[in-house]
Design an enzyme around this catalytic site. Structure first.
Site, PDB file in Angstrom:
ATOM      1  N   ASN A   1       0.811  -1.212   0.000  1.00  0.00           N
ATOM      2  CA  ASN A   1       0.000   0.000   0.000  1.00  0.00           C
ATOM      3  C   ASN A   1       0.849   1.269   0.000  1.00  0.00           C
ATOM      4  O   ASN A   1       0.345   2.357   0.270  1.00  0.00           O
ATOM      5  CB  ASN A   1      -0.956   0.021   1.194  1.00  0.00           C
ATOM      6  CG  ASN A   1      -2.159   0.914   0.939  1.00  0.00           C
ATOM      7  OD1 ASN A   1      -2.689   0.947  -0.165  1.00  0.00           O
ATOM      8  ND2 ASN A   1      -2.581   1.650   1.954  1.00  0.00           N
TER       9      ASN A   1
ATOM     10  N   SER B   1      -7.214  -3.250   8.529  1.00  0.00           N
ATOM     11  CA  SER B   1      -7.467  -3.179   9.974  1.00  0.00           C
ATOM     12  C   SER B   1      -6.204  -2.660  10.649  1.00  0.00           C
ATOM     13  O   SER B   1      -5.117  -2.788  10.100  1.00  0.00           O
ATOM     14  CB  SER B   1      -7.818  -4.560  10.534  1.00  0.00           C
ATOM     15  OG  SER B   1      -6.668  -5.382  10.601  1.00  0.00           O
TER      16      SER B   1
ATOM     17  N   GLU C   1     -11.050   1.023   7.451  1.00  0.00           N
ATOM     18  CA  GLU C   1     -10.277   0.387   8.520  1.00  0.00           C
ATOM     19  C   GLU C   1     -11.272  -0.236   9.499  1.00  0.00           C
ATOM     20  O   GLU C   1     -12.100   0.461  10.087  1.00  0.00           O
ATOM     21  CB  GLU C   1      -9.404   1.418   9.244  1.00  0.00           C
ATOM     22  CG  GLU C   1      -8.305   2.028   8.389  1.00  0.00           C
ATOM     23  CD  GLU C   1      -7.048   1.173   8.350  1.00  0.00           C
ATOM     24  OE1 GLU C   1      -7.020   0.127   9.028  1.00  0.00           O
ATOM     25  OE2 GLU C   1      -6.091   1.567   7.652  1.00  0.00           O
TER      26      GLU C   1
END
Length: 398
Positions: free
Chosen positions: A224, A278, A351
């Site tokens: 990411n 998360s 998230e």
């Protein structure tokens, strides 16, 4: 009328579903809030030079005054770490006193055929079980689900996308979405990292892929931070030993290339992109690499605000929402910003649970709640996107 697409990428499932192995008795997760810059520097040093794992923030460079940091401290480092904190007047509290038991709970799987159990979706699963679920789901539902191979990982594991061809559940809101959109889901973008967390004691919270750097000393790129949007500038590192290593160049990793190429092929029809991570309970939209506002900032804000309000109303849980740079930290190379720049103007990062009570050791009993909240957010945003993108009755184009 061309069919709008909705695209889900479960970017950090190697973190979300990473039970790993049991550790020694006495491990703890500490919540530490430095009050001064000196305390910030001490905590950064502790997280770097002692056997600990920084859960939040993602890198010690983001540790700052008046902001909680979550630090996993193994039993063999506990006395030393706590003595340093005490010496410098850095207060802390224990978030998790029993991470070993939670790890055992996450790994427990009593069924030889996990799909035969009514609790299948209330447990964590190995990569092999996930692959099996993907293939069986397609085999059992050939008229509604199709499996697409979009590439392979660094260690040559397949990257599968599930395409929903039609929908069959009696839910008017979901039916509206699925009748109007093709849905593509990439269940695991980082299979190598996922596998590693299940089979390695040393690094249970591995966030990167498993590519080997040219130096050969360190492994892994943070996928990411590997997308071609302001690459390598903010909130990332070109040091292959860092957790936020952005790689040697944009899209250097086969996993990133596979996702980017797939989206490029569909960029003219994809309307909505959601990547799921998360933890921290946030609904994020562009930009993360800059504090500048996105062109449709107000639309994006309206969508996540309504999603957060509905989660609060139905599940009594609070989600923070807003642009990534503003509510989290500046970060280059993210997939959501890249997708937005590609032309997908409704791009989000969700998230999931929680805010730190369990962190990366979310008990299996919380899976259902986390999924319900995520699904509600997806439905809310998707319906809004349909309202804003579908053509009037006399116009057959989008």
């Amino acid at each position: 009328m061309s069919t709008p697409l909705i695209w889900f990428v479960f970017m950090n499932l190697s973190i979300l579903l990473k039970p790993g192995h049991c550790t020694e008795t006495g491990d703890q997760v500490l919540s530490i809030t430095p009050q001064t810059q000196e305390q910030v520097d001490i905590l950064r040093n502790v997280s770097t030079h002692y056997e600990t794992v920084l859960w939040q923030p993602v890198s010690n460079e983001y540790i700052s005054t008046q902001v909680q940091a979550h630090l996993y401290v193994p039993a063999n480092s506990s006395v030393t770490v706590k003595a340093i904190l005490q010496k410098h007047g850095i207060t802390h509290k224990v978030l998790l006193a029993n991470p070993n038991e939670l790890t055992k709970m996450q790994m427990k799987n009593d069924s030889t055929d996990p799909r035969s159990s009514s609790t299948f979706y209330e447990r964590y699963h190995t990569l092999e079980e996930i692959y099996d679920w993907i293939n069986r789901t397609a085999q059992d539902n050939p008229r509604t689900v199709k499996v697409i191979l979009i590439g392979s990982s660094y260690e040559k594991r397949p990257l599968y996308v599930l395409k929903s061809l039609s929908f069959y559940q009696q839910n008017s809101e979901i039916t509206r979405i699925l009748d109007s959109m093709d849905v593509y889901v990439l269940p695991v973008m980082n299979p190598d990292g996922y596998k590693y967390t299940w089979t390695t004691i040393k690094r249970r919270w591995w966030r990167k892929n498993r590519s080997i750097s040219k130096s050969g000393f360190c492994v892994g790129v943070d996928l990411n931070r590997n997308f071609d949007v302001d690459w390598g500038i903010k909130g990332s590192s070109q040091n292959p030993c860092e957790e936020i290593n952005c790689g040697p160049f944009p899209e250097s990793e086969p996993e990133t290339q596979a996702v980017a190429n797939f989206l490029r092929r569909h960029k003219d029809t994809v309307q909505l992109y959601i990547t799921i991570h998360s933890y921290s309970q946030m609904l994020i939209f562009p930009y993360s690499y800059t504090f500048d506002q996105a062109e449709n900032h107000n639309d994006l804000l309206e969508m996540v605000q309504e999603a957060a309000q509905r989660i609060k109303r139905y599940y009594r849980n609070t989600y923070t929402y807003g642009p990534g740079a503003a509510i989290l930290y500046p970060c280059s190379g993210g997939s959501d910003d890249w997708a937005y720049k590609l032309g997908i103007k409704y791009s989000f990062t969700f998230e999931l649970q929680d805010r730190g009570e369990y962190g990366f050791l979310l008990p299996p009993s919380h899976i259902s709640g986390a999924c319900n909240e995520a699904l509600l957010a997806v439905k809310t945003v998707a319906v809004k996107v349909l309202e804003k993108t579908q053509a009037p009755a006399n116009d057959h184009t989008i």
